[in-house]
Write a protein that holds these residues in place. Structure first.
Motif, PDB file in Angstrom:
ATOM      1  N   VAL A 100       3.107  40.797 -10.016  1.00  0.00           N
ATOM      2  CA  VAL A 100       2.850  40.949  -8.637  1.00  0.00           C
ATOM      3  C   VAL A 100       2.942  42.335  -8.106  1.00  0.00           C
ATOM      4  O   VAL A 100       2.510  42.489  -7.092  1.00  0.00           O
ATOM      5  CB  VAL A 100       3.768  39.731  -7.885  1.00  0.00           C
ATOM      6  N   ASP A 101       3.626  43.034  -8.745  1.00  0.00           N
ATOM      7  CA  ASP A 101       3.932  44.452  -8.282  1.00  0.00           C
ATOM      8  C   ASP A 101       2.698  45.496  -8.778  1.00  0.00           C
ATOM      9  O   ASP A 101       2.707  46.638  -8.365  1.00  0.00           O
ATOM     10  CB  ASP A 101       5.253  45.265  -8.872  1.00  0.00           C
ATOM     11  N   ALA A 102       1.600  44.808  -9.167  1.00  0.00           N
ATOM     12  CA  ALA A 102       0.439  45.682  -9.533  1.00  0.00           C
ATOM     13  C   ALA A 102      -0.705  44.978  -8.747  1.00  0.00           C
ATOM     14  O   ALA A 102      -1.718  44.547  -9.135  1.00  0.00           O
ATOM     15  CB  ALA A 102       0.038  45.703 -10.866  1.00  0.00           C
ATOM     16  N   PRO A 103      -0.678  45.091  -7.272  1.00  0.00           N
ATOM     17  CA  PRO A 103      -1.727  44.644  -6.444  1.00  0.00           C
ATOM     18  C   PRO A 103      -3.094  45.498  -6.461  1.00  0.00           C
ATOM     19  O   PRO A 103      -4.077  45.019  -5.810  1.00  0.00           O
ATOM     20  CB  PRO A 103      -1.248  44.404  -5.299  1.00  0.00           C
ATOM     21  N   THR A 104      -3.091  46.661  -7.191  1.00  0.00           N
ATOM     22  CA  THR A 104      -3.965  47.803  -6.978  1.00  0.00           C
ATOM     23  C   THR A 104      -4.938  47.360  -8.268  1.00  0.00           C
ATOM     24  O   THR A 104      -5.866  48.269  -8.397  1.00  0.00           O
ATOM     25  CB  THR A 104      -3.692  49.224  -6.904  1.00  0.00           C
ATOM     26  N   GLY A 159     -12.475  45.481 -13.083  1.00  0.00           N
ATOM     27  CA  GLY A 159     -12.947  46.024 -14.215  1.00  0.00           C
ATOM     28  C   GLY A 159     -11.776  46.547 -15.060  1.00  0.00           C
ATOM     29  O   GLY A 159     -12.069  46.551 -16.422  1.00  0.00           O
ATOM     30  N   ASP A 160     -10.799  46.573 -14.588  1.00  0.00           N
ATOM     31  CA  ASP A 160      -9.443  46.988 -15.466  1.00  0.00           C
ATOM     32  C   ASP A 160      -9.231  45.866 -16.277  1.00  0.00           C
ATOM     33  O   ASP A 160      -8.454  46.093 -17.449  1.00  0.00           O
ATOM     34  CB  ASP A 160      -8.242  47.250 -14.529  1.00  0.00           C
ATOM     35  N   LEU A 161      -9.169  44.845 -16.039  1.00  0.00           N
ATOM     36  CA  LEU A 161      -9.379  43.398 -16.835  1.00  0.00           C
ATOM     37  C   LEU A 161     -10.373  43.168 -17.689  1.00  0.00           C
ATOM     38  O   LEU A 161      -9.978  42.177 -18.757  1.00  0.00           O
ATOM     39  CB  LEU A 161      -8.877  42.281 -16.123  1.00  0.00           C
ATOM     40  N   ALA A 162     -11.460  43.705 -17.585  1.00  0.00           N
ATOM     41  CA  ALA A 162     -12.744  43.447 -18.540  1.00  0.00           C
ATOM     42  C   ALA A 162     -12.162  43.422 -19.860  1.00  0.00           C
ATOM     43  O   ALA A 162     -12.372  42.339 -20.627  1.00  0.00           O
ATOM     44  CB  ALA A 162     -13.974  44.015 -18.145  1.00  0.00           C
ATOM     45  N   PRO A 220      -0.783  43.713 -17.331  1.00  0.00           N
ATOM     46  CA  PRO A 220      -1.391  42.245 -17.582  1.00  0.00           C
ATOM     47  C   PRO A 220      -1.562  42.168 -18.957  1.00  0.00           C
ATOM     48  O   PRO A 220      -1.685  42.896 -19.761  1.00  0.00           O
ATOM     49  CB  PRO A 220      -2.602  42.459 -16.945  1.00  0.00           C
ATOM     50  N   MET A 221      -1.940  40.733 -19.404  1.00  0.00           N
ATOM     51  CA  MET A 221      -2.153  40.446 -20.659  1.00  0.00           C
ATOM     52  C   MET A 221      -2.872  38.825 -20.576  1.00  0.00           C
ATOM     53  O   MET A 221      -3.172  38.258 -19.577  1.00  0.00           O
ATOM     54  CB  MET A 221      -0.947  40.011 -21.364  1.00  0.00           C
ATOM     55  N   VAL A 222      -3.782  38.774 -21.674  1.00  0.00           N
ATOM     56  CA  VAL A 222      -4.677  37.659 -21.458  1.00  0.00           C
ATOM     57  C   VAL A 222      -4.428  37.064 -23.180  1.00  0.00           C
ATOM     58  O   VAL A 222      -4.585  37.713 -24.074  1.00  0.00           O
ATOM     59  CB  VAL A 222      -6.296  37.892 -21.468  1.00  0.00           C
ATOM     60  N   LEU A 223      -4.121  35.889 -22.780  1.00  0.00           N
ATOM     61  CA  LEU A 223      -3.700  35.267 -24.268  1.00  0.00           C
ATOM     62  C   LEU A 223      -4.178  33.663 -24.520  1.00  0.00           C
ATOM     63  O   LEU A 223      -4.584  33.004 -23.360  1.00  0.00           O
ATOM     64  CB  LEU A 223      -2.299  35.388 -24.699  1.00  0.00           C
ATOM     65  N   LEU A 265      -2.459  49.972 -13.460  1.00  0.00           N
ATOM     66  CA  LEU A 265      -2.094  48.766 -14.228  1.00  0.00           C
ATOM     67  C   LEU A 265      -0.440  48.491 -14.089  1.00  0.00           C
ATOM     68  O   LEU A 265      -0.122  47.393 -14.484  1.00  0.00           O
ATOM     69  CB  LEU A 265      -2.519  48.914 -15.815  1.00  0.00           C
ATOM     70  N   ARG A 266       0.164  49.758 -14.018  1.00  0.00           N
ATOM     71  CA  ARG A 266       1.668  49.851 -14.297  1.00  0.00           C
ATOM     72  C   ARG A 266       2.424  49.230 -12.859  1.00  0.00           C
ATOM     73  O   ARG A 266       3.349  48.726 -12.801  1.00  0.00           O
ATOM     74  CB  ARG A 266       2.099  51.216 -14.418  1.00  0.00           C
ATOM     75  N   GLY A 267       1.565  49.454 -11.747  1.00  0.00           N
ATOM     76  CA  GLY A 267       2.004  49.057 -10.463  1.00  0.00           C
ATOM     77  C   GLY A 267       3.210  49.715  -9.914  1.00  0.00           C
ATOM     78  O   GLY A 267       3.500  50.749 -10.133  1.00  0.00           O
TER      79      GLY A 267
END
Length: 171
Positions: free
Chosen positions: A89-93, A97-100, A115-118, A155-157
């Motif tokens: 939640v501390d990375a609302p910016t 595209g950052d997650l692509a 963030p992570m995707v698994l 990404l770091r927030g």
């Protein structure tokens, strides 16, 4: 079962920020709402906040104060999706595209476990709420990708008021 669910980690104490990071306004909107919009923008079909009831679907952390892995585990059980997008939640910016790269390949970024995707099925059966996110990354075998150019600070927030002020000014 839906294909992608998002878990927004909101259970921290916000000690360095001095205020609840999820409720902080960024351009007139709460951080949690911006992160939820980000999850929807990248096609998350379901989402939960983990650790705090902020007016969105939510789950309590497995063990309050034990760290983010408890939120990931509780969120995974609640969502029952094949893939999980874990956002802080501390990375609302963060921008879609950052997650692509993560959404295409799964994984996380070097030096940043969120963030992570698994794949939900990759969660170790012996995972515990007190684990650091980095251990979860290792145990699930997630690929660690290079941080996209210019995205590190987004990404770091923000964990402090000064980091938040800088991110607000850099948009």
């Amino acid at each position: 079962m839906t294909s992608l669910g998002a878990i927004i980690l909101c259970g921290g104490g916000s000690r360095r920020m001095g205020r609840d990071k999820a409720a902080l306004e960024w351009g007139g909107r709460r951080a949690v709402d911006l992160v939820a919009d980000l999850a929807r923008a990248v096609s998350a079909e379901a989402l939960v906040t983990a650790g705090a009831d902020l007016g969105l679907p939510w789950v309590a952390d497995d063990v309050a104060g034990a760290g983010p892995v408890g939120g990931v585990l509780a969120g995974a059980r609640a969502l029952r999706t094949a893939r999980l997008l874990v956002l802080a939640v501390d990375a609302p910016t963060i921008r879609p595209g950052d997650l692509a790269p993560l959404l295409s390949n799964g994984g996380c970024y070097e030096g940043l476990p969120a963030p992570m995707v698994l794949e939900a099925a990759a969660l170790p059966p012996d995972a515990e709420a007190g684990w650091p996110l980095r251990r979860l990354v290792e145990r699930t075998g997630l690929e660690v990708l290079p941080v996209p150019d210019g995205a590190l600070l987004r990404l770091r927030g923000a964990n402090t008021p000064e980091e938040r002020d800088w991110l607000l000014g850099s948009k």
